[in-house]
Structures are given as C-alpha cells and as structure tokens.
Motif scaffolding. Structure first.
Motif, mmCIF file in Angstrom:
data_model
loop_
_atom_site.group_PDB
_atom_site.id
_atom_site.type_symbol
_atom_site.label_atom_id
_atom_site.label_comp_id
_atom_site.label_asym_id
_atom_site.label_seq_id
_atom_site.Cartn_x
_atom_site.Cartn_y
_atom_site.Cartn_z
ATOM 1 N N ALA A 157 7.480 -101.320 -14.887
ATOM 2 C CA ALA A 157 6.958 -100.582 -13.728
ATOM 3 C C ALA A 157 8.005 -100.333 -12.636
ATOM 4 C CB ALA A 157 5.743 -101.311 -13.138
ATOM 5 N N HIS A 158 9.249 -100.709 -12.875
ATOM 6 C CA HIS A 158 10.253 -100.502 -11.818
ATOM 7 C C HIS A 158 11.644 -100.471 -12.446
ATOM 8 C CE1 HIS A 158 11.497 -101.334 -7.409
ATOM 9 N NE2 HIS A 158 12.634 -101.192 -8.089
ATOM 10 N N THR A 159 12.054 -99.275 -12.837
ATOM 11 C CA THR A 159 13.413 -99.110 -13.363
ATOM 12 C C THR A 159 14.209 -98.193 -12.439
ATOM 13 O OG1 THR A 159 12.871 -97.141 -14.665
ATOM 14 C CG2 THR A 159 12.565 -99.286 -15.736
ATOM 15 N N HIS A 160 15.517 -98.196 -12.652
ATOM 16 C CA HIS A 160 16.406 -97.242 -11.959
ATOM 17 C C HIS A 160 17.372 -96.675 -12.990
ATOM 18 C CE1 HIS A 160 15.118 -98.228 -7.884
ATOM 19 N NE2 HIS A 160 15.158 -99.495 -8.215
ATOM 20 N N LEU A 161 16.893 -95.724 -13.779
ATOM 21 C CA LEU A 161 17.712 -95.205 -14.876
ATOM 22 C C LEU A 161 18.990 -94.536 -14.372
ATOM 23 C CD1 LEU A 161 14.845 -93.681 -17.067
ATOM 24 C CD2 LEU A 161 15.880 -95.939 -17.262
ATOM 25 N N ILE A 209 5.619 -91.709 -5.166
ATOM 26 C CA ILE A 209 6.685 -91.663 -4.159
ATOM 27 C C ILE A 209 7.170 -93.078 -3.870
ATOM 28 C CG2 ILE A 209 7.167 -91.130 -1.723
ATOM 29 C CD1 ILE A 209 6.913 -88.653 -3.583
ATOM 30 N N LYS A 210 8.462 -93.206 -3.709
ATOM 31 C CA LYS A 210 9.064 -94.519 -3.420
ATOM 32 C C LYS A 210 9.730 -94.476 -2.055
ATOM 33 C CE LYS A 210 11.400 -98.485 -4.129
ATOM 34 N NZ LYS A 210 12.560 -98.503 -5.028
ATOM 35 N N LEU A 211 9.289 -95.357 -1.171
ATOM 36 C CA LEU A 211 9.920 -95.501 0.147
ATOM 37 C C LEU A 211 10.612 -96.857 0.229
ATOM 38 C CD1 LEU A 211 7.201 -94.473 2.808
ATOM 39 C CD2 LEU A 211 8.768 -92.971 1.576
ATOM 40 N N GLU A 251 6.753 -103.354 -4.027
ATOM 41 C CA GLU A 251 7.882 -103.680 -4.894
ATOM 42 C C GLU A 251 8.616 -104.894 -4.314
ATOM 43 O OE1 GLU A 251 7.955 -101.542 -7.675
ATOM 44 O OE2 GLU A 251 6.118 -100.947 -6.613
ATOM 45 N N HIS A 252 8.773 -105.920 -5.098
ATOM 46 C CA HIS A 252 9.436 -107.190 -4.752
ATOM 47 C C HIS A 252 8.468 -108.099 -3.988
ATOM 48 C CE1 HIS A 252 12.617 -104.669 -6.077
ATOM 49 N NE2 HIS A 252 12.652 -103.959 -4.966
ATOM 50 N N GLY A 253 8.302 -107.935 -2.688
ATOM 51 C CA GLY A 253 7.259 -108.670 -1.969
ATOM 52 C C GLY A 253 7.437 -110.175 -1.928
ATOM 53 N N SER A 304 11.714 -104.850 -14.137
ATOM 54 C CA SER A 304 13.049 -105.427 -14.356
ATOM 55 C C SER A 304 14.024 -105.101 -13.233
ATOM 56 C CB SER A 304 13.626 -104.921 -15.675
ATOM 57 O OG SER A 304 13.825 -103.523 -15.616
ATOM 58 N N ASP A 305 13.884 -103.913 -12.623
ATOM 59 C CA ASP A 305 14.768 -103.514 -11.522
ATOM 60 C C ASP A 305 16.251 -103.628 -11.905
ATOM 61 O OD1 ASP A 305 15.170 -102.469 -8.986
ATOM 62 O OD2 ASP A 305 15.194 -104.420 -7.995
ATOM 63 N N VAL A 306 16.599 -103.281 -13.119
ATOM 64 C CA VAL A 306 18.012 -103.347 -13.519
ATOM 65 C C VAL A 306 18.780 -102.213 -12.822
ATOM 66 C CG1 VAL A 306 19.649 -103.256 -15.417
ATOM 67 C CG2 VAL A 306 17.403 -104.315 -15.763
HETATM 68 ZN ZN LIG Z 1 14.475 -101.197 -7.190
#
Ligand SMILES: [Zn+2]
Length: 462
Positions: free
Chosen positions: A84-88, A215-217, A276-278, A347-349
């Motif tokens: 649910a949280h990647t940064h390709l 949307i991601k802030l 996200e993270h929290g 994963s937030d890789v």
């Molecule tokens: Zn991230």
C-alpha cells in the motif's frame, strides 16, 4: 472458420504481450485456500478462474470443461500481495541527492525495473505513494512491461520546507520569483511544492489530470529529508481540507505522510483516510482513526534497529533525526496492539533497487509478522489493503471485482505457495535479516505460481 480465427486473434492481442501463459480458463485443484481473511486455511478446495476473475470456489468435485488444470498438490492458494505504499520512481542511489541528479530517461527505466521486482516478489498490486502519474501503470496494463497493478498518486504534494521539498538549502524556491524551477524532482513531476489553498488545489487537480487514483500530501516532518525537522506540522488545516475536498470531487481520498500525534489529528479532522507511518500516534488518536475508518499504513522497517544501517540515512542530520524518531516511536507497537486500527501493509522502499530492494521487502514481510502475527500481516497485505484500494471510489481503475481476496467475482490475482504462510511467513519470502541477508535472485523459490488478472507470469509447478 475464418471469422472465428479473426475473433480469437483479436482477443489474443488484448492480453499482456510478455506473459508466459495466457489461459482463458484455469482450474486450480487440490489447494488449501487462504482467502485473505480467515485465520485458517480451507482445505481441499478447487478454484476456477475464468478470464481475469475468480468464477467459483468449491470442493474436489468442481470442474470445468476445457479448463487448463493445475494440480496444486496441497499447496496454499492465496491472494496476490498488495503493497500500500511504494515509491517506484524514488529509485536513484544516493538518496535525495541522487534524485536531484537523475534524468527522466534513467528514472523511468529504473521504475520499470521496480515494477518487475514487486511482481516477482509476489505483489500483484501496489499503491504508489508519490512520484509519478499513470504512465507506468498504463504501460504495465497494456502488457508492454511486467509489473503489478499500480494505483498512482502523482507527485507528492508538499509545502515549502516540507517533507516533499527535496531542494538543498542552496536551491531557490521554484514557486517564488524569479521562478528558477531548479528543483529536479519538481521539474520531473515527482514532487510539487505548493503553499496556500489555491496552490494546493492546483497541485491536487494536476495530479488527478495525470490519472492519480488518490492524493498524497506531506503533512509532517520525516527522516530521509533535509529541510523539515521531525516535529514540524505541515500544511494548515485549511490546506489539507482543500486537498480532501478536491479529491472528494473526484470521488477519491487523501493519504498523508505524518509521524506526530498532533499532525495525525489534524489530518484525520480534515478528512484524510490513510495515515502513512503514524509512528508517534497515541492510543486516543489510534482509537479516533479506528472510529473514523481511517487506515494506518506503517512500514515496520521504520522502527527497526537495522534502520541506522540504511545507506540513504548516513548523514549526521539524518542519523540525529533517526535517533529522535526511534525514541518517539518506542510505544508504537504496544499502542497498535491495544487498539488494532485497520492496517495495510507497506514497504516504503526508496533509493534501493535489485538485491537491496528484495532484502527490504523480505525483511518487511517478516518484521511486520514478527510484531503483529502472521495472520495480521497477511490480512494487512491482502484483504485489508484491498479495502483501502477501493477507497479510490470511481477513480479506482480496477472496478470489476475486489482485490486481495479469494472469493467468487474477485480479480484472479493469485499466488500458489509451498507451505502455509499462516504458520511460516518465510514461505512468502519473509526473512529476519535485512542488510546482512544472503542476496536472493529475483524469484522466491517457494512462490510457485504468480497469476495477475488471470494471466500466469510465473509457474514452476509444470
Ligand atoms: Zn513514503
């Protein structure tokens, strides 16, 4: 006859070009099913896939004429994983400096590599939490490259000096006269710095125009960035509300990067649906999230003792932020266990490709399971994450059925696994080692079949 041929040729052309196998109807026999929800496997099941959907699930008597039969031999059949949280696109070595020196013709192919890696690590869907629009998604969906389904967020939206303001102190603000636009990440559409409701509105709508599904802030300080201290609250309540309203007009929602309890409160009060993270959330705030059906999407690598070895966090400033974050997050696991808000795996890789990417994914699978249990980890990476994907409403590009579950009418995103992941998380690749792990090749040997959208990408059962 000629007409039938013409029809079958045109049908064939609609399938991904690179898939090894393109069956219309597949019957998996003799499987133990993890459906994405239940705490135990359902034994001796047959699962029928027709086209790109699961048509039916039954006992050993379930059959279908003309189906390609795959005998699972008592292995586990489960939903494809969802990250649910990647940064390709955040894929250049060297952290923020690497991104600032990367060109689109290097970042783009590396993103394609990332997509391929996620698919072959068992992820059939990823929610892309900032960095690019729908270009890669469309390329994957067209079958030109292999990758998971992608829910793109477009550029992450940050205030000046926020977590997504990736300039160095020497670079001028691209939004102030004389508009030098000397931030590479902003020029490439990876991040957008926006201050004030008008600029936030434009940034959100720009992302939506590029096919963003949510949307991601950036709503608070982070560890890997340069300009934003960890304690900072980012975006005024009215700026976040503006983004939420603009997203809602598209029938979708806002996710925010935030660590602090106060920042989470501000975001939830403004209508944000995904935190996200929290890591610094109090129990009261976690309870509020649970009551309002807000997801907690936290990467456990963020609280791992291994994190100080991360090559992207080696500057003294990053190490100091990390030490502070580790201290502030010390009650996180206990708090989450006490409240149990809805969680989606992530994963937030960033800044890692190839073997480094694989070891982080494998460690995240293991560490999440180690902290919260195998079942909780598996739910967070399947049915729960699928529920979060559906928050995209009519901006959701995959509306034919649910994701992350094995049920009739769901998308045929399926893994066949040696062993039972409810008892042993290593069978889906989980590894208790991270930076000291043995490098693994792209494929996970115990993951015998990877099917996405009814198409088999990997099959070592033949
Ligand atoms: Zn991230």
């Amino acid at each position: 006859m000629r007409m039938i041929l013409a029809v079958s040729v045109s049908l064939t052309l609609t399938f991904p070009a690179l898939a090894q196998d393109k069956p219309q109807t597949v019957l998996f026999t003799n499987c133990n099913v993890f459906d994405g929800v239940a705490e135990s496997l359902a034994g001796d099941r047959n699962v029928l896939v027709q086209g790109n959907l699961i048509a039916s699930i039954g006992d050993a008597s379930l059959s279908a004429e003309g189906a390609d039969v795959i005998d699972c031999g008592g292995r586990t059949l489960m939903p494809g994983l969802i990250d649910a949280h990647t940064h390709l696109y955040m894929n250049m070595p060297g952290g923020v400096a690497g991104m600032e020196s990367g060109t689109w013709d290097e970042i783009g192919p590396r993103a394609a590599h990332m997509a391929n890696e996620y698919l072959y690590s068992g992820f059939t869907t990823v929610r892309e939490m900032g960095g690019g629009g729908s270009g890669l998604k469309k390329t994957v969906d067209a079958g030109l490259i292999e990758g998971p389904r992608i829910y793109p967020s477009g550029a992450f939206v940050s205030q000046t000096s926020g977590h997504g303001d990736l300039r160095f102190g020497s670079q001028r603000n691209p939004n102030l006269p004389p508009y030098p636009n000397d931030s590479n990440a902003q020029r490439l559409g990876i991040t957008t710095v926006a201050d004030g409701e008008g600029a936030v509105l434009a940034a959100v709508r720009q992302n939506l125009s590029q096919g963003a599904t949510q949307i991601k802030l950036m709503a608070g300080g982070g560890v890997a960035s340069i300009l934003d201290p960890l304690h900072t609250l980012q975006f005024l309540p009215e700026e976040i509300e503006t983004a939420v309203r603009a997203a809602a007009d598209w029938d979708t929602y806002v996710a925010v990067h935030v660590f602090s309890d106060e920042g989470i409160r501000r975001a939830v009060d403004a209508g944000v649906r995904s935190i996200e993270h929290g890591f610094f959330a109090s129990r009261e705030t976690l309870q509020l999230m649970k009551d309002k059906d807000v997801f907690l999407v936290a990467q456990m690598t963020g609280i791992s003792p291994y994190l100080e070895q991360n090559p992207g966090l080696q500057s003294p400033a990053n190490q100091a932020k990390l030490a502070l974050a580790t201290d502030l997050a010390k009650d996180f696991v206990e708090n989450v266990k006490a409240i149990r808000p809805k969680m989606a795996f992530q994963s937030d890789v960033v800044f890692a490709t190839g073997e480094l990417l694989r070891t982080q994914l494998d460690y995240e699978k293991w560490f999440h399971a180690n902290l919260f249990g195998n079942h909780a980890m598996l739910v967070s990476a399947t049915s729960a994450a699928g529920e979060l994907m559906a928050f995209a409403g009519r901006a959701n590009p995959y509306l034919e059925g649910p994701l992350g579950v094995i049920q009739e009418g769901a998308y045929a995103d399926i893994l066949i696994i040696d062993g039972n992941p409810l008892e042993d998380i290593t069978v889906i690749g989980g590894n208790e080692k991270w930076y000291d792990a043995e490098p693994r090749p792209r494929d996970i040997p115990t993951m015998r079949i990877i099917m996405k959208d009814g198409v088999i990408y990997k099959n070592t059962l033949d």
